[in-house]
Design an enzyme around this catalytic site. Structure first.
Site, PDB file in Angstrom:
ATOM      1  N   ASP A  58       0.851  -1.190   0.000  1.00 39.67           N
ATOM      2  CA  ASP A  58       0.000   0.000   0.000  1.00 39.67           C
ATOM      3  C   ASP A  58       0.888   1.241   0.000  1.00 39.67           C
ATOM      4  O   ASP A  58       1.651   1.480   0.942  1.00 39.67           O
ATOM      5  CB  ASP A  58      -0.907  -0.011   1.241  1.00 39.67           C
ATOM      6  N   THR A  91      -2.482   6.569  -4.333  1.00 37.99           N
ATOM      7  CA  THR A  91      -1.222   7.094  -3.801  1.00 37.99           C
ATOM      8  C   THR A  91      -0.039   6.743  -4.703  1.00 37.99           C
ATOM      9  O   THR A  91       0.747   7.609  -5.080  1.00 37.99           O
ATOM     10  CB  THR A  91      -0.965   6.505  -2.399  1.00 37.99           C
ATOM     11  N   THR A  92       0.089   5.460  -5.025  1.00 38.12           N
ATOM     12  CA  THR A  92       1.228   5.007  -5.832  1.00 38.12           C
ATOM     13  C   THR A  92       1.188   5.641  -7.222  1.00 38.12           C
ATOM     14  O   THR A  92       2.206   6.122  -7.732  1.00 38.12           O
ATOM     15  CB  THR A  92       1.217   3.473  -5.941  1.00 38.12           C
ATOM     16  N   ASP A 392      -9.372   0.531   2.673  1.00 36.45           N
ATOM     17  CA  ASP A 392      -9.344   1.004   1.286  1.00 36.45           C
ATOM     18  C   ASP A 392     -10.529   0.457   0.495  1.00 36.45           C
ATOM     19  O   ASP A 392     -11.116   1.159  -0.325  1.00 36.45           O
ATOM     20  CB  ASP A 392      -8.035   0.592   0.611  1.00 36.45           C
TER      21      ASP A 392
END
Length: 530
Positions: A58, A91-92, A392
């Site tokens: 994550d 995010t990534t 998530d």
């Protein structure tokens, strides 16, 4: 130099040097997170100073737990975690696209193009990309099947396929349970509890509450079905006075009277609860449970146990708030003076579960408005990983319901945006075409990384998908099992619309801001010790 004149100890990087420092920081962060992207992404092991291990893929967890010292890398990390706080995902991708935009911009700036022009053209490309997003999104009724597809897509990027598929339906059911018509979805009504026990596949959704303590009286029933539930915040034990005071007596008889008076005060309260139980239960087999936020002394517990009442004391305030009218109905009472059958809730099943030395009380209800995730795992880092994945997944389902639309996943949107920008390039005059192409190349890095993490050639896979899109007119993505193009919508791979929209905005803004930095100064005040 002005800063050097004012502060000889100042460290300064100007123009090309400043840009090189910023771009290398963004690329460094990009390289760390690149291998995490997608269901086939690899994991990172984080080891704390105390030796605690955390395994995760994550991006949000990685960026928050890693010690990032470079100021530019720290800025990008904060933006990416802010994206997670707002939308729950992306995010990534955020870090990857920012790094790729800066890499593409560096090529033009090194050839003499001014950063301001590059930043302006990126904004033009972003507006076109947002138009493509509006065209590609699919507005549809968010039925259970669609939400399951959304949850599955999210969870598979965080955990192994087998475990993600086990959690998927429970994630959707928990959101649908706490959802109220015409009101925002409150995910605080979904409690997540950890139990270090068995394996991650034993994680379950409890339609009600799980309290992390049991009854404090050995003769009380361990299992009650079809029970009335009284929630209250009433002291059923002797308490000291709030002000400093003392009682004086001259003889043992006077002391005995004082003790009896104190005991009678508590007994009167307990008897009122017992009277209510007799009124509502009568001679039936229905159970009666008391959940009290304050204490219950041993004498009171004995009296309640004799009447077949299960009493739980010192319940957490959060559980009391979730309980009243949400889990099983009823009204929380602050006094026993006005007890009526209307203030009672109802539970289908109440039972106690003992794990080693710790007791848990499960309260399952018929039509709850609050649920509890009981996350099980053999060790601490598995529990943490599961907890992050479930959070998530919950937010992905919530986003889909609130947006009322979804976007094809598996890199389909990114390929569509890149193709649309390439087609749009002839409409742009002059050198601006180069920046539009650069934006398209940066955005198409996502499907390339997905293919690379799955063991396929990134360039070949991207060309196949782009060709398929040009020929069919659909929005194909990358099939990570074969490396071939596939129709993401038909495979049930859906991403959140607001995640992709936020991604476009934040990546472009941050990349532009970093490009426009032409001087980095470390010129803070020196300490007084000299």
């Amino acid at each position: 130099m002005a800063v050097k004149a004012l502060n000889p100890k100042a460290e300064v990087a100007r123009a090309q040097a400043a840009l090189a420092v910023n771009i290398s920081a963004a690329r460094g962060l990009q390289d760390v997170l690149r291998t995490n992207l997608g269901p086939k992404g690899t994991m990172k092991m984080l080891v704390s100073g105390a030796g605690d291990i955390k395994l995760t893929k994550d991006g949000n967890v990685l960026l928050q737990e890693m010690q990032i010292q470079h100021p530019t890398a720290s800025l990008i990390a904060k933006v990416a975690t802010a994206q997670d706080d707002i939308t729950g995902d992306g995010t990534t991708s955020n870090v990857l696209i920012i790094g790729e935009l800066l890499k593409q911009a560096d090529l033009f700036i090194s050839e003499g193009l001014h950063p301001r022009i590059v930043a302006k053209r990126f904004e033009i490309a972003k507006e076109k990309a947002l138009e493509v997003l509006e065209q590609v999104k699919v507005t549809k009724e968010m039925d259970r099947e669609t939400l399951i597809d959304v949850a599955r897509t999210s969870l598979r990027t965080k955990f192994t396929t087998e475990i993600a598929d086990i959690l998927t339906e429970a994630v959707v059911d928990s959101v649908l349970t706490v959802r109220k018509p015409d009101e925002p979805i409150d995910l605080h009504m979904v409690e997540i509890m950890e139990m270090k026990h068995k394996s991650e596949t034993d994680t379950t959704l409890i339609r009600g509450l799980v309290l992390d303590h049991g009854a404090r009286q050995s003769t009380m029933k361990k299992r009650v079905e079809d029970a009335y539930v009284l929630t209250c915040n009433v002291s059923l034990e002797y308490e000291k006075t709030e002000v400093s005071s003392g009682f004086f007596y001259k003889s043992a008889e006077e002391r005995e009277k004082l003790v009896k008076a104190e005991r009678k005060f508590i007994e009167d309260r307990v008897n009122k609860i017992i009277d209510l139980k007799r009124r509502v239960c009568g001679d039936s087999d229905k159970g009666f449970v008391v959940i009290n936020q304050k204490g219950i002394d041993p004498f009171s517990l004995d009296a309640l146990a004799k009447e077949g009442i299960v009493a739980l004391r010192r319940a957490k305030r959060r559980n009391m708030e979730r309980w009243t009218a949400l889990a099983c109905g009823g009204t929380a009472m602050n006094s026993v003076e006005d007890l009526t059958p209307d203030c009672l809730g109802h539970a289908g099943l109440v039972y106690e579960y003992t794990l080693v030395k710790k007791k848990y009380t499960f309260i399952e209800c018929d039509n709850p408005r609050s649920v509890t995730w009981l996350i099980r795992g053999p060790n601490k880092h598995t529990l943490t990983q599961l907890k992050d994945a479930v959070r998530d997944g919950l937010r992905a389902v919530k986003n889909a319901i609130e947006d009322g639309c979804v976007v094809p996943g598996a890199g389909a949107l990114e390929v569509a945006v890149a193709n649309a920008l390439i087609k749009h390039k002839p409409n742009v005059k002059g050198r601006a075409q180069l920046e539009v192409q650069a934006f398209a190349d940066a955005y198409s890095s996502i499907p390339k990384v997905l293919a690379q993490n799955s063991g396929y050639d990134p360039q070949e896979t991207l060309v196949k998908v782009q060709t398929e899109q040009a020929e069919s007119g659909n929005s194909p993505g990358v099939d990570l099992n074969t490396g071939e193009p596939m129709v993401a919508a038909a495979a049930g791979i859906w991403d959140n619309y607001n995640v992709k929209k936020q991604l476009l905005h934040s990546c472009t803004v941050i990349a532009s801001n970093i490009l426009l930095v032409d001087e980095i100064m470390r010129a803070g005040m020196s300490s007084l010790k000299g």
